[in-house]
Scaffold this motif. Sequence first.
Motif, PDB file in Angstrom:
ATOM      1  N   LEU A   1      34.336  54.472  37.850  1.00 30.47           N
ATOM      2  CA  LEU A   1      35.356  54.853  38.602  1.00 30.47           C
ATOM      3  C   LEU A   1      35.451  54.078  39.855  1.00 30.47           C
ATOM      4  CD1 LEU A   1      37.554  56.888  39.091  1.00 30.47           C
ATOM      5  CD2 LEU A   1      36.146  58.624  40.103  1.00 30.47           C
ATOM      6  N   LEU A   2      34.331  54.150  40.662  1.00 29.29           N
ATOM      7  CA  LEU A   2      34.261  53.384  41.961  1.00 29.29           C
ATOM      8  C   LEU A   2      34.587  51.886  41.748  1.00 29.29           C
ATOM      9  CD1 LEU A   2      33.145  54.049  44.951  1.00 29.29           C
ATOM     10  CD2 LEU A   2      31.147  52.952  44.062  1.00 29.29           C
ATOM     11  N   TRP A   3      34.494  51.196  40.694  1.00 30.70           N
ATOM     12  CA  TRP A   3      34.630  49.617  40.585  1.00 30.70           C
ATOM     13  C   TRP A   3      35.646  49.332  39.741  1.00 30.70           C
ATOM     14  CZ3 TRP A   3      32.825  47.503  44.522  1.00 30.70           C
ATOM     15  CH2 TRP A   3      31.413  47.873  45.239  1.00 30.70           C
ATOM     16  N   LYS A   4      36.606  50.565  39.618  1.00 29.22           N
ATOM     17  CA  LYS A   4      37.646  50.479  38.461  1.00 29.22           C
ATOM     18  C   LYS A   4      38.558  49.185  38.520  1.00 29.22           C
ATOM     19  CE  LYS A   4      40.570  53.733  40.893  1.00 29.22           C
ATOM     20  NZ  LYS A   4      41.645  53.071  41.248  1.00 29.22           N
ATOM     21  N   ASP A   5      39.009  48.672  39.903  1.00 31.40           N
ATOM     22  CA  ASP A   5      39.607  47.588  40.280  1.00 31.40           C
ATOM     23  C   ASP A   5      39.201  46.267  39.925  1.00 31.40           C
ATOM     24  OD1 ASP A   5      41.578  49.255  41.276  1.00 31.40           O
ATOM     25  OD2 ASP A   5      40.725  49.214  43.219  1.00 31.40           O
ATOM     26  N   VAL A   6      37.725  46.283  39.428  1.00 34.70           N
ATOM     27  CA  VAL A   6      37.150  45.032  39.112  1.00 34.70           C
ATOM     28  C   VAL A   6      36.811  44.945  37.532  1.00 34.70           C
ATOM     29  CG1 VAL A   6      35.273  43.420  39.452  1.00 34.70           C
ATOM     30  CG2 VAL A   6      35.925  44.956  41.472  1.00 34.70           C
ATOM     31  N   VAL A   7      37.796  44.641  36.883  1.00 33.07           N
ATOM     32  CA  VAL A   7      37.823  44.692  35.406  1.00 33.07           C
ATOM     33  C   VAL A   7      36.657  44.134  34.816  1.00 33.07           C
ATOM     34  CG1 VAL A   7      38.811  44.298  33.240  1.00 33.07           C
ATOM     35  CG2 VAL A   7      40.332  44.764  35.319  1.00 33.07           C
ATOM     36  N   GLU A   8      36.205  42.949  35.134  1.00 30.78           N
ATOM     37  CA  GLU A   8      35.015  42.460  34.586  1.00 30.78           C
ATOM     38  C   GLU A   8      33.686  43.145  34.760  1.00 30.78           C
ATOM     39  OE1 GLU A   8      37.919  39.415  35.947  1.00 30.78           O
ATOM     40  OE2 GLU A   8      37.068  40.875  36.842  1.00 30.78           O
ATOM     41  N   LEU A   9      33.550  43.892  35.768  1.00 31.58           N
ATOM     42  CA  LEU A   9      32.484  44.687  36.244  1.00 31.58           C
ATOM     43  C   LEU A   9      32.412  45.915  35.468  1.00 31.58           C
ATOM     44  CD1 LEU A   9      29.869  45.121  37.977  1.00 31.58           C
ATOM     45  CD2 LEU A   9      31.273  45.927  39.692  1.00 31.58           C
ATOM     46  N   VAL A  10      33.500  46.573  35.398  1.00 27.73           N
ATOM     47  CA  VAL A  10      33.354  47.918  34.595  1.00 27.73           C
ATOM     48  C   VAL A  10      33.144  47.616  33.086  1.00 27.73           C
ATOM     49  CG1 VAL A  10      34.535  49.193  36.300  1.00 27.73           C
ATOM     50  CG2 VAL A  10      35.987  48.015  34.592  1.00 27.73           C
ATOM     51  N   SER A  11      33.662  46.198  32.604  1.00 35.30           N
ATOM     52  CA  SER A  11      33.451  45.940  31.203  1.00 35.30           C
ATOM     53  C   SER A  11      32.149  45.388  30.973  1.00 35.30           C
ATOM     54  CB  SER A  11      34.829  44.923  30.825  1.00 35.30           C
ATOM     55  OG  SER A  11      36.109  45.162  31.141  1.00 35.30           O
ATOM     56  N   SER A  12      31.401  45.416  31.727  1.00 31.39           N
ATOM     57  CA  SER A  12      30.096  44.889  31.349  1.00 31.39           C
ATOM     58  C   SER A  12      29.395  45.896  30.734  1.00 31.39           C
ATOM     59  CB  SER A  12      29.165  44.752  32.862  1.00 31.39           C
ATOM     60  OG  SER A  12      27.823  44.322  32.610  1.00 31.39           O
ATOM     61  N   SER A  13      28.447  45.209  29.490  1.00 30.32           N
ATOM     62  CA  SER A  13      27.781  46.051  28.467  1.00 30.32           C
ATOM     63  C   SER A  13      26.297  46.263  28.825  1.00 30.32           C
ATOM     64  CB  SER A  13      28.041  45.326  27.102  1.00 30.32           C
ATOM     65  OG  SER A  13      27.449  43.878  27.297  1.00 30.32           O
ATOM     66  N   ASN A  14      25.898  45.623  30.060  1.00 30.96           N
ATOM     67  CA  ASN A  14      24.433  46.032  30.331  1.00 30.96           C
ATOM     68  C   ASN A  14      24.213  45.800  31.834  1.00 30.96           C
ATOM     69  OD1 ASN A  14      23.825  42.883  30.927  1.00 30.96           O
ATOM     70  ND2 ASN A  14      24.210  42.896  28.652  1.00 30.96           N
ATOM     71  N   LYS A  15      23.041  46.330  32.239  1.00 33.57           N
ATOM     72  CA  LYS A  15      22.764  46.423  33.790  1.00 33.57           C
ATOM     73  C   LYS A  15      22.679  44.945  34.271  1.00 33.57           C
ATOM     74  CE  LYS A  15      21.077  51.058  34.258  1.00 33.57           C
ATOM     75  NZ  LYS A  15      21.975  51.392  35.061  1.00 33.57           N
ATOM     76  N   GLU A  16      22.121  44.053  33.491  1.00 35.09           N
ATOM     77  CA  GLU A  16      21.698  42.736  33.997  1.00 35.09           C
ATOM     78  C   GLU A  16      23.153  42.146  34.258  1.00 35.09           C
ATOM     79  OE1 GLU A  16      19.072  42.750  30.138  1.00 35.09           O
ATOM     80  OE2 GLU A  16      20.627  44.301  31.178  1.00 35.09           O
ATOM     81  N   GLY A  17      23.971  42.017  33.455  1.00 32.51           N
ATOM     82  CA  GLY A  17      25.506  41.568  33.369  1.00 32.51           C
ATOM     83  C   GLY A  17      26.061  42.221  34.739  1.00 32.51           C
TER      84      GLY A  17
END
Length: 463
Positions: A125-141
């Motif tokens: 919710l916090l980073w919803k404007d950063v599509v690439e970030l919220v779409s990440s599948s793992n913590k490393e990414g």
Amino acid sequence: MPSSNREPPSNTPFGGREPPSNPIYVESPRTTFNQPRLDWQLQKNLSKSLSSLSPKLLSFKCVALGVDDAADWVYRGEGAANIVLAYSGSSPSLIGKVMRLRKTPTKSGSHKLKSSKALTEHERLLWKDVVELVSSSNKEGAEQLYVQHVMKPLLGSKNVDAGMNVLVSGEFLESVEKRCNRQRPTWRVDAAQVDKNFNSVLLMSDHSLFPHGNLEAAPCISIEIKPKCGFLPLSRFISDETAIKRSITRFKMHQALKLHQGEIAELSQYNPLDLFSGSKERIQKAIKDLFATPQNNFRVFFNGSLIFGGLGGGAPATSCQIAKAFDNALKFVIQADDGLYTEKLLNLVAETLHKSGVLDQLLEVQKLDHIDIEGAIHAYYNIISQPCLVCRELSEEQSKRYTSLHSASLEESLRTVKNYLIAATVKDCSLIVCFRPRKEGYSESVCNRIYFESTKQTFDFKV
């Protein structure tokens, strides 16, 4: 290594470059046996099979490191959360690279399993404007994408290296840990170990060097600084009990705490307010104070090798013997009379930082935190839709100070917490300034240039 399924490494481009038009992606078959080991082995085999193809088809997405590669990585240093290793082997694709390994507390780390989620519900919710970030599948990414898509636009693509995640085997992590533990400070080894619950590490350029530099033709000197927070908070949400933070820097208060707890032998002379003052004279004073009491806030590298400061922990105050040895080491880079090399270098660093504008950039992002943690915590409770535990401990009259924060919209609360976290990142960053003298006959350089009147030299530099 845990046997649960692992996600493939992040496909985010290295160093901010766009991915090739035909990026290579490997999806291994799902099986019931050791999936992480299989994923790694397939990636390793793919790297070998592609090694003879055109470089345009080969990217760092294909890099995978196993136990045989561990001997090529040497300990460079560490902080509270990560260990940094530098590459010392002969692979052209890895020369000039460093690796960041995550740490975990020694007592609990070996039994702590990695969460399968990259971000929590509230983080998404916090980073919803950063599509690439919220779409990440793992913590490393997610960590790498945060730097790539949040910090890089704020600080400039030339000033930030997001790096890239590459696959490693569990055996590789175990082997490099054994090797670097011989050089790590004992208290660091006792406190934390390499987190082996991950199957990837962050690979970055070694910013103590110039890319593709010829070390014989152009010696390189690099200065690493941890600048810390460069302003005093003025938030109206600061309580009377903590009002001291309005007049005393966070760095100075931490110094007093570390001295009391026996973590340091003496207080640092450094004041972050000097470094961020905008005054050339005060910046010079800050750099000289860092040199006098470097602790873990000031290090110097010559051609990528540490020549001043602590390797994995704090360095003591600079003695006359250390200062003399360091001064002698600079004669290959700085043109000056004997005994004056250090003074000239420190002035060069100050002048470069003053002219580059990078300190102004850092300070501007740090000041996104304009209400302090004592204000941001209330916005946090708004986001998670829970009663504010801070207000619960206050009297009715005291809690009125925070009414405006709790009546703010969700979007306002999200912006407050997001800005606080971004500012916190920059308050804890490292700043590396790299120099190499330019000589007659040098071809044009893409690097910035500075003419240092004091030594009549021109230097390439990067920050």
